[in-house]
Enzyme design. Structure first.
Site, short mmCIF file in Angstrom:
data_model
loop_
_atom_site.label_atom_id
_atom_site.label_comp_id
_atom_site.label_asym_id
_atom_site.label_seq_id
_atom_site.Cartn_x
_atom_site.Cartn_y
_atom_site.Cartn_z
N ASP A 152 4.24 -3.43 11.57
CA ASP A 152 2.99 -3.37 10.79
C ASP A 152 2.57 -4.72 10.20
O ASP A 152 1.41 -5.11 10.28
CB ASP A 152 3.11 -2.35 9.65
N SER A 168 5.57 -2.38 5.52
CA SER A 168 4.42 -2.23 4.62
C SER A 168 4.80 -2.67 3.21
O SER A 168 3.92 -2.96 2.39
CB SER A 168 3.95 -0.78 4.57
N ASP A 223 10.52 -0.78 5.12
CA ASP A 223 9.37 -0.58 5.99
C ASP A 223 8.51 -1.83 5.75
O ASP A 223 8.34 -2.25 4.60
CB ASP A 223 8.61 0.68 5.57
N THR A 238 -1.63 -10.88 16.41
CA THR A 238 -2.16 -9.88 15.50
C THR A 238 -1.79 -8.51 16.06
O THR A 238 -1.69 -8.35 17.27
CB THR A 238 -3.69 -10.10 15.34
N THR A 243 -13.01 -15.80 11.28
CA THR A 243 -13.86 -14.78 11.90
C THR A 243 -13.17 -13.41 11.92
O THR A 243 -11.95 -13.33 12.09
CB THR A 243 -14.29 -15.15 13.34
N GLN A 244 -13.96 -12.36 11.75
CA GLN A 244 -13.37 -11.02 11.84
C GLN A 244 -13.30 -10.55 13.29
O GLN A 244 -12.78 -9.47 13.57
CB GLN A 244 -14.09 -10.00 10.94
N CYS A 245 -13.77 -11.37 14.23
CA CYS A 245 -13.58 -11.06 15.66
C CYS A 245 -12.11 -11.31 16.01
O CYS A 245 -11.47 -12.18 15.43
CB CYS A 245 -14.42 -11.97 16.54
N THR A 290 10.73 0.29 12.22
CA THR A 290 11.01 1.42 13.11
C THR A 290 12.23 1.19 13.98
O THR A 290 12.99 2.13 14.25
CB THR A 290 9.79 1.65 14.03
#
Ligand code: ASP
Length: 342
Positions: free
Chosen positions: A92, A61, A59, A167, A278-280, A15
């Site tokens: 991203d 992605s 981009d 993240t 962990t997904q936390c 961007t």
């Protein structure tokens, strides 16, 4: 006295360098030279800035390990000529690229700072200018003639973080990134405040070593209630698989139903490293804390401890590329290599 720093600005896309297509309303890339036209302030900075750009900016992605190698190669080829590097990248997948680069660049003694923005540089309310200008200033920071930051960082909205601790947490706010398990390395206010205790130690006698083999035949599986035996067996039996990252619940828990443990046993028996992350967003894997993770430990599942998923993936790709023996793989994975885990 510190002499003027030479900074290399590498534009990959995102961007920060996009304009709005007035016909479709969509954001698209434009020429890097135009990007510089939008920030005459760069000329006021007390450092020399050179630029490189991806031939076709992307981009983020569309990012992939081939592009990571391109970025690493630009840094390698220019390492002795510059005091610091600033990489402009879409937000991203910035944490993935920056985490990967932290492993690919061993023995860094110069700063590599990733940044981008939520709004294009041409927008009136853009966050791009502050992010870019401060990133360059941080990359140019020196103490006693040596770079203050000697690691891969990610700068966004007044904070420099260790890149492999970050993240993307918000698609809308200017504060798009978080580093929940590690403090910021630099805070930008009236002054740039460097948190010296948080920085990675540097050994300037060691030469930069660039690792360019990243194994991408790996899988990331996020556990969810309802993920069943057929799907798990299908995924785990993917013939080309070289490594597996499992995003577990809480402090590293996964279902301990027999079908799941048996699928795990089989994949580990094929010498495929299985990483538990962990997904936390914050906190750490601690296998054995609950009954539901005790068996995982016994089976030889590897702990990503408090690393992010992005860092765990990048570390797995990097270590698989290093062709380690399966005995040493677990020990090395569970050791902090670039400050990515405790
Ligand atoms: N889609 C964009 C990218 O990651 C978003 C951004 O730059 O923030 O390239």
């Amino acid at each position: 006295m510190n002499k003027k720093s030479n900074i290399l600005l590498i534009y990959t896309g995102g961007t920060i360098g996009m304009i709005r297509d007035f016909e479709t309303g969509a954001l698209k890339n434009f020429n890097f030279k135009d990007l510089l036209k939008h920030i005459p302030e760069l000329k006021l900075l007390d450092c020399n800035i050179s630029t490189r750009s991806f031939e076709k900016p992307i981009d983020s992605s569309n990012m992939n390990p081939k592009y990571w190698i391109d970025i690493a190669s630009i840094i390698e080829d220019n390492y002795t000529m510059f005091d610091g590097f600033v990489i402009l990248h879409g937000s991203d997948t910035m944490s993935y690229t920056a985490s990967a680069l932290s492993f690919m660049l061993e023995n860094l003694s110069k700063p590599v700072i990733f940044t981008g923005s939520q709004l294009p540089i041409g927008d009136l309310r853009t966050d791009a200018k502050e992010n870019l200008i401060t990133s360059i200033q941080i990359a140019a920071l020196k103490e006693n003639g040596f770079s203050s930051i000697t690691e891969v960082g990610l700068y966004f909205e007044y904070k420099l973080y260790r890149a492999n601790r970050t993240t993307k947490i918000n698609a809308e706010h200017f504060e798009a990134f978080a580093s929940l398990n590690y403090p910021a390395l630099v805070q930008s206010g009236v002054h740039l405040k460097v948190n010296k205790n948080a920085l990675l130690p540097v050994n300037r006698r060691k030469k930069l070593k660039v690792h360019k083999k990243m194994e991408s035949n790996i899988l990331l599986v996020k556990m969810f209630p309802g993920l069943d035996e057929t799907t798990i067996n299908h995924l785990f039996n993917y013939p080309q698989i070289k490594g597996l990252v499992l995003e577990s619940y809480g402090s590293g828990n996964l279902t301990n139903e027999p079908w799941f443990l048996s699928a795990l046993k089989k994949i580990i028996a094929r010498d495929i490293p299985v990483i538990n992350v962990t997904q936390c967003s914050g906190g750490s894997v601690s296998m054995g804390k609950y009954e539901t993770s005790l068996e995982l430990k016994k089976l030889g599942v590897i702990s990503a401890k408090d690393a992010t998923t992005e860092a765990a993936l990048a570390k797995l790709m990097y270590l698989l590329g290093e062709k380690l023996t399966s005995n040493s793989f677990k020990t090395i994975f569970e050791t902090s290599l670039r400050g990515e885990m405790h």
